[in-house]
Design a protein around this motif. Structure first.
Motif, PDB file in Angstrom:
ATOM      1  N   SER A  67      -4.928   3.005  14.589  1.00 47.40           N
ATOM      2  CA  SER A  67      -5.247   3.800  13.981  1.00 47.40           C
ATOM      3  C   SER A  67      -5.114   4.291  14.350  1.00 47.40           C
ATOM      4  CB  SER A  67      -5.585   3.764  12.357  1.00 47.40           C
ATOM      5  OG  SER A  67      -7.321   3.616  13.129  1.00 47.40           O
ATOM      6  N   ALA A  68      -5.152   4.857  15.714  1.00 46.90           N
ATOM      7  CA  ALA A  68      -5.911   6.131  17.038  1.00 46.90           C
ATOM      8  C   ALA A  68      -4.430   6.768  16.559  1.00 46.90           C
ATOM      9  CB  ALA A  68      -5.820   5.319  18.134  1.00 46.90           C
ATOM     10  N   ARG A  69      -3.365   6.310  16.919  1.00 45.14           N
ATOM     11  CA  ARG A  69      -2.795   7.685  16.779  1.00 45.14           C
ATOM     12  C   ARG A  69      -1.695   8.615  15.098  1.00 45.14           C
ATOM     13  NH1 ARG A  69       2.593   5.155  20.842  1.00 45.14           N
ATOM     14  NH2 ARG A  69       1.059   4.973  22.330  1.00 45.14           N
ATOM     15  N   ILE A  70      -2.143   7.293  13.736  1.00 48.71           N
ATOM     16  CA  ILE A  70      -2.411   8.288  12.910  1.00 48.71           C
ATOM     17  C   ILE A  70      -3.552   9.275  12.464  1.00 48.71           C
ATOM     18  CG2 ILE A  70      -2.302   7.086  10.490  1.00 48.71           C
ATOM     19  CD1 ILE A  70       0.306   6.194  11.662  1.00 48.71           C
ATOM     20  N   THR A  71      -4.582   8.804  12.677  1.00 45.98           N
ATOM     21  CA  THR A  71      -5.219   9.562  12.953  1.00 45.98           C
ATOM     22  C   THR A  71      -5.086  11.248  14.398  1.00 45.98           C
ATOM     23  OG1 THR A  71      -7.458   7.985  12.916  1.00 45.98           O
ATOM     24  CG2 THR A  71      -8.100  10.250  14.039  1.00 45.98           C
ATOM     25  N   ALA A  72      -4.280  10.971  15.266  1.00 41.53           N
ATOM     26  CA  ALA A  72      -4.305  11.887  16.043  1.00 41.53           C
ATOM     27  C   ALA A  72      -2.827  13.193  14.961  1.00 41.53           C
ATOM     28  CB  ALA A  72      -4.038  11.414  17.287  1.00 41.53           C
ATOM     29  N   GLU A  73      -2.300  12.140  14.401  1.00 39.55           N
ATOM     30  CA  GLU A  73      -1.053  12.773  14.015  1.00 39.55           C
ATOM     31  C   GLU A  73      -2.071  13.500  12.855  1.00 39.55           C
ATOM     32  OE1 GLU A  73       3.275  12.446  13.442  1.00 39.55           O
ATOM     33  OE2 GLU A  73       2.774  10.566  13.254  1.00 39.55           O
ATOM     34  N   ARG A  74      -2.463  12.664  12.366  1.00 38.12           N
ATOM     35  CA  ARG A  74      -2.865  14.109  10.887  1.00 38.12           C
ATOM     36  C   ARG A  74      -4.108  14.702  11.600  1.00 38.12           C
ATOM     37  NH1 ARG A  74      -7.005  11.705   6.130  1.00 38.12           N
ATOM     38  NH2 ARG A  74      -6.676  13.305   5.294  1.00 38.12           N
ATOM     39  N   LEU A 105       1.318  14.466   3.252  1.00 40.38           N
ATOM     40  CA  LEU A 105       0.607  13.947   2.033  1.00 40.38           C
ATOM     41  C   LEU A 105      -0.132  13.287   0.880  1.00 40.38           C
ATOM     42  CD1 LEU A 105       4.747  14.389   0.914  1.00 40.38           C
ATOM     43  CD2 LEU A 105       3.267  16.376   1.129  1.00 40.38           C
ATOM     44  N   ALA A 106      -0.509  11.888   2.446  1.00 43.32           N
ATOM     45  CA  ALA A 106      -1.142  10.871   1.456  1.00 43.32           C
ATOM     46  C   ALA A 106      -1.535  10.570   3.247  1.00 43.32           C
ATOM     47  CB  ALA A 106      -0.992  10.263   0.821  1.00 43.32           C
ATOM     48  N   ALA A 107      -3.139  10.001   3.495  1.00 43.63           N
ATOM     49  CA  ALA A 107      -3.089   9.240   4.735  1.00 43.63           C
ATOM     50  C   ALA A 107      -3.891   7.966   4.200  1.00 43.63           C
ATOM     51  CB  ALA A 107      -3.533   9.931   5.659  1.00 43.63           C
ATOM     52  N   ASP A 108      -4.195   7.051   5.165  1.00 44.58           N
ATOM     53  CA  ASP A 108      -4.666   5.726   5.015  1.00 44.58           C
ATOM     54  C   ASP A 108      -4.992   5.528   6.533  1.00 44.58           C
ATOM     55  OD1 ASP A 108      -6.169   3.490   4.499  1.00 44.58           O
ATOM     56  OD2 ASP A 108      -5.344   2.350   2.518  1.00 44.58           O
ATOM     57  N   HIS A 109      -6.210   6.178   6.845  1.00 45.04           N
ATOM     58  CA  HIS A 109      -6.662   5.689   8.606  1.00 45.04           C
ATOM     59  C   HIS A 109      -7.531   4.081   8.401  1.00 45.04           C
ATOM     60  CE1 HIS A 109      -6.464   9.764   9.733  1.00 45.04           C
ATOM     61  NE2 HIS A 109      -6.295   9.503   8.403  1.00 45.04           N
ATOM     62  N   SER A 110      -7.355   3.409   7.258  1.00 44.87           N
ATOM     63  CA  SER A 110      -8.172   1.375   7.726  1.00 44.87           C
ATOM     64  C   SER A 110      -7.345   0.683   8.316  1.00 44.87           C
ATOM     65  CB  SER A 110      -7.946   1.150   6.517  1.00 44.87           C
ATOM     66  OG  SER A 110      -6.670   1.031   5.387  1.00 44.87           O
ATOM     67  N   HIS A 111      -7.709  -0.126   8.581  1.00 46.39           N
ATOM     68  CA  HIS A 111      -6.890  -1.096  10.069  1.00 46.39           C
ATOM     69  C   HIS A 111      -6.010  -1.841   9.319  1.00 46.39           C
ATOM     70  CE1 HIS A 111      -6.235  -3.488  13.811  1.00 46.39           C
ATOM     71  NE2 HIS A 111      -6.113  -5.077  12.896  1.00 46.39           N
ATOM     72  N   GLU A 112      -6.124  -2.131   7.914  1.00 46.80           N
ATOM     73  CA  GLU A 112      -5.192  -2.783   7.121  1.00 46.80           C
ATOM     74  C   GLU A 112      -4.128  -1.791   6.966  1.00 46.80           C
ATOM     75  OE1 GLU A 112      -8.214  -2.873   6.932  1.00 46.80           O
ATOM     76  OE2 GLU A 112      -8.957  -4.633   7.259  1.00 46.80           O
ATOM     77  N   VAL A 113      -3.763  -0.430   7.058  1.00 49.02           N
ATOM     78  CA  VAL A 113      -2.802  -0.169   6.455  1.00 49.02           C
ATOM     79  C   VAL A 113      -2.222   0.516   7.454  1.00 49.02           C
ATOM     80  CG1 VAL A 113      -1.807   1.939   4.673  1.00 49.02           C
ATOM     81  CG2 VAL A 113      -3.640  -0.155   4.142  1.00 49.02           C
ATOM     82  N   ARG A 114      -3.160   1.919   7.978  1.00 41.64           N
ATOM     83  CA  ARG A 114      -3.289   2.150   9.011  1.00 41.64           C
ATOM     84  C   ARG A 114      -1.182   3.233   8.934  1.00 41.64           C
ATOM     85  NH1 ARG A 114      -2.539  -2.358  10.808  1.00 41.64           N
ATOM     86  NH2 ARG A 114      -0.406  -3.503  11.730  1.00 41.64           N
ATOM     87  N   ALA A 115      -1.840   3.764   8.236  1.00 37.29           N
ATOM     88  CA  ALA A 115      -0.557   4.728   7.744  1.00 37.29           C
ATOM     89  C   ALA A 115      -0.041   6.738   6.836  1.00 37.29           C
ATOM     90  CB  ALA A 115       0.285   3.934   6.718  1.00 37.29           C
ATOM     91  N   GLU A 152       0.506  -1.462   0.241  1.00 38.07           N
ATOM     92  CA  GLU A 152      -0.242  -0.541  -0.181  1.00 38.07           C
ATOM     93  C   GLU A 152       0.752   1.385   0.144  1.00 38.07           C
ATOM     94  OE1 GLU A 152      -2.608  -3.405   2.360  1.00 38.07           O
ATOM     95  OE2 GLU A 152      -0.124  -2.197   2.430  1.00 38.07           O
ATOM     96  N   ALA A 153       2.736   1.193   0.644  1.00 36.69           N
ATOM     97  CA  ALA A 153       3.008   2.559   0.560  1.00 36.69           C
ATOM     98  C   ALA A 153       3.245   3.302  -0.916  1.00 36.69           C
ATOM     99  CB  ALA A 153       4.021   2.054   1.221  1.00 36.69           C
ATOM    100  N   LEU A 154       3.697   2.248  -1.357  1.00 40.31           N
ATOM    101  CA  LEU A 154       3.376   2.211  -2.864  1.00 40.31           C
ATOM    102  C   LEU A 154       3.161   3.141  -4.384  1.00 40.31           C
ATOM    103  CD1 LEU A 154       5.755  -1.295  -4.010  1.00 40.31           C
ATOM    104  CD2 LEU A 154       6.748   1.671  -3.144  1.00 40.31           C
ATOM    105  N   ALA A 155       1.346   2.503  -3.338  1.00 41.02           N
ATOM    106  CA  ALA A 155       0.693   3.256  -3.986  1.00 41.02           C
ATOM    107  C   ALA A 155       0.516   4.682  -3.401  1.00 41.02           C
ATOM    108  CB  ALA A 155      -1.248   2.045  -3.677  1.00 41.02           C
ATOM    109  N   MET A 156       0.337   4.726  -1.956  1.00 44.87           N
ATOM    110  CA  MET A 156      -0.196   5.870  -1.494  1.00 44.87           C
ATOM    111  C   MET A 156       1.780   7.071  -1.901  1.00 44.87           C
ATOM    112  SD  MET A 156      -0.835   5.138   2.442  1.00 44.87           S
ATOM    113  CE  MET A 156      -0.345   6.442   3.555  1.00 44.87           C
TER     114      MET A 156
END
Length: 320
Positions: free
Chosen positions: A58-65, A87-97, A11-15
């Motif tokens: 993914s909570a910390r990803i959400t908070a940082e964004r 630059l890009a974000a994906d909060h889904s449980h599978e990616v959380r990035a 998923e990183a390459l797509a993001m």
């Protein structure tokens, strides 16, 4: 494009592509227990972005964004240029990035942490002063109640929240004492009870702890989260906003003192001087109150689990 890490999520390459980047090289970076990091370089092998994937929730990803988006929308340029952009974000449980911009400008991108530079003796007073100014600008940023930032719309006032957290820490200690052996538990319980009594007296009618302080704070100001350029000659930026919140700037000084100023006293004068150029330092009574609160809650969670944190918390309480 090349990568020397087989664990890079697909998923990183797509993001990265979706953000319009055409990286030539992707390499792993030292991470922490909460996230895995990769550095994304452009064709000139200059750092352009960081791909950050949360270890579990993914909570910390959400908070940082939320914190970084707030800075991008509302902060003055002097703060925006020293914080990552999302630059890009994906909060889904599978990616959380998150895909974040590299801090620093094109002529002087971040190359080392403040910890590296202070250990090597290469952190310049000018870089330390600029960090102090940037931290003050962060604390100048008002966050209205009801925003998406963590703690910004807590149903409890700050004094009530402190009391609730302190009570929960004591309950945790007593429950764990009943079910497991914890070395030095009597000393730990005595310190925790003393801290709770002291805090109860300080918070009773205390007017220095506001109901809703509403300023943007970082909450994790360790030296590894402060980035410098040119081997420490220039300040580049502050990273790792996953614990950021809307609360009282005094919280940040508890962390800053414990993890930077007390460890490298020579950094104190330039950092505080830079901060004072923008705003007054937080009240010392408030910093002391929050430091004691943090020591108590640290005991509640880490006693018997982390010897170093337990020892530091005990020393702080017993010295207060």
């Amino acid at each position: 494009m090349s990568t020397d890490s087989t664990t890079l999520p697909t998923e990183a390459l797509a993001m990265i592509a979706g953000a319009g980047l055409s990286p030539a090289h992707i390499t792993p970076l030292p991470g922490g227990y909460s996230a895995t990091l990769w550095r994304v370089d452009d064709i000139a092998r200059a750092p352009t972005a960081v791909f950050k994937r949360a270890a579990s929730s993914s909570a910390r990803i959400t908070a940082e964004r939320a914190a970084l988006d707030y800075i991008t929308r509302h902060a003055p340029r002097e703060l925006r240029e020293h914080a990552p952009r999302v630059l890009a974000a994906d909060h889904s449980h599978e990616v959380r990035a998150l895909l974040l911009s590299w801090v620093g400008d094109v002529t002087a991108p971040a190359t080392c942490t403040l910890e590296d530079a202070l250990e090597a003796g290469t952190a310049s007073p000018e870089a330390l002063e600029r960090f102090g100014e940037t931290l003050a600008r962060l604390h100048d940023l008002e966050v209205p109640s009801g925003s998406s930032l963590k703690l910004s719309d807590d149903p409890l006032t700050l004094p009530e929240r402190l009391r609730a957290m302190q009570q929960r820490a004591l309950e945790q200690l007593h429950k764990r004492r009943a079910r497991e052996e914890i070395e030095g538990i009597e000393r730990i319980l005595a310190a925790a009870n003393n801290a709770n009594d002291t805090l109860a007296a300080r918070l009773e009618g205390a007017n220095h702890v506001e109901a809703y302080p509403g300023r943007l704070i970082h909450r994790d100001l360790r030296a590894a989260n402060i980035m410098l350029a040119e081997r420490g000659a220039r300040f580049a930026g502050i990273i790792d906003f996953e614990r950021a919140a809307a609360s009282d700037p005094a919280w940040d000084f508890v962390k800053l003192d414990a993890w930077v100023l007390s460890r490298w006293p020579e950094a104190s004068a330039p950092i505080l001087s830079g901060y004072r150029r923008v705003r007054a330092l937080p009240d010392q009574d408030k910093i002391d109150t929050f430091a004691l609160h943090e020591a108590l809650t640290t005991l509640g969670f880490f006693a018997g689990r982390h010897e170093g944190y337990t020892r530091e918390a005990l020393e702080r309480i017993e010295a207060s």
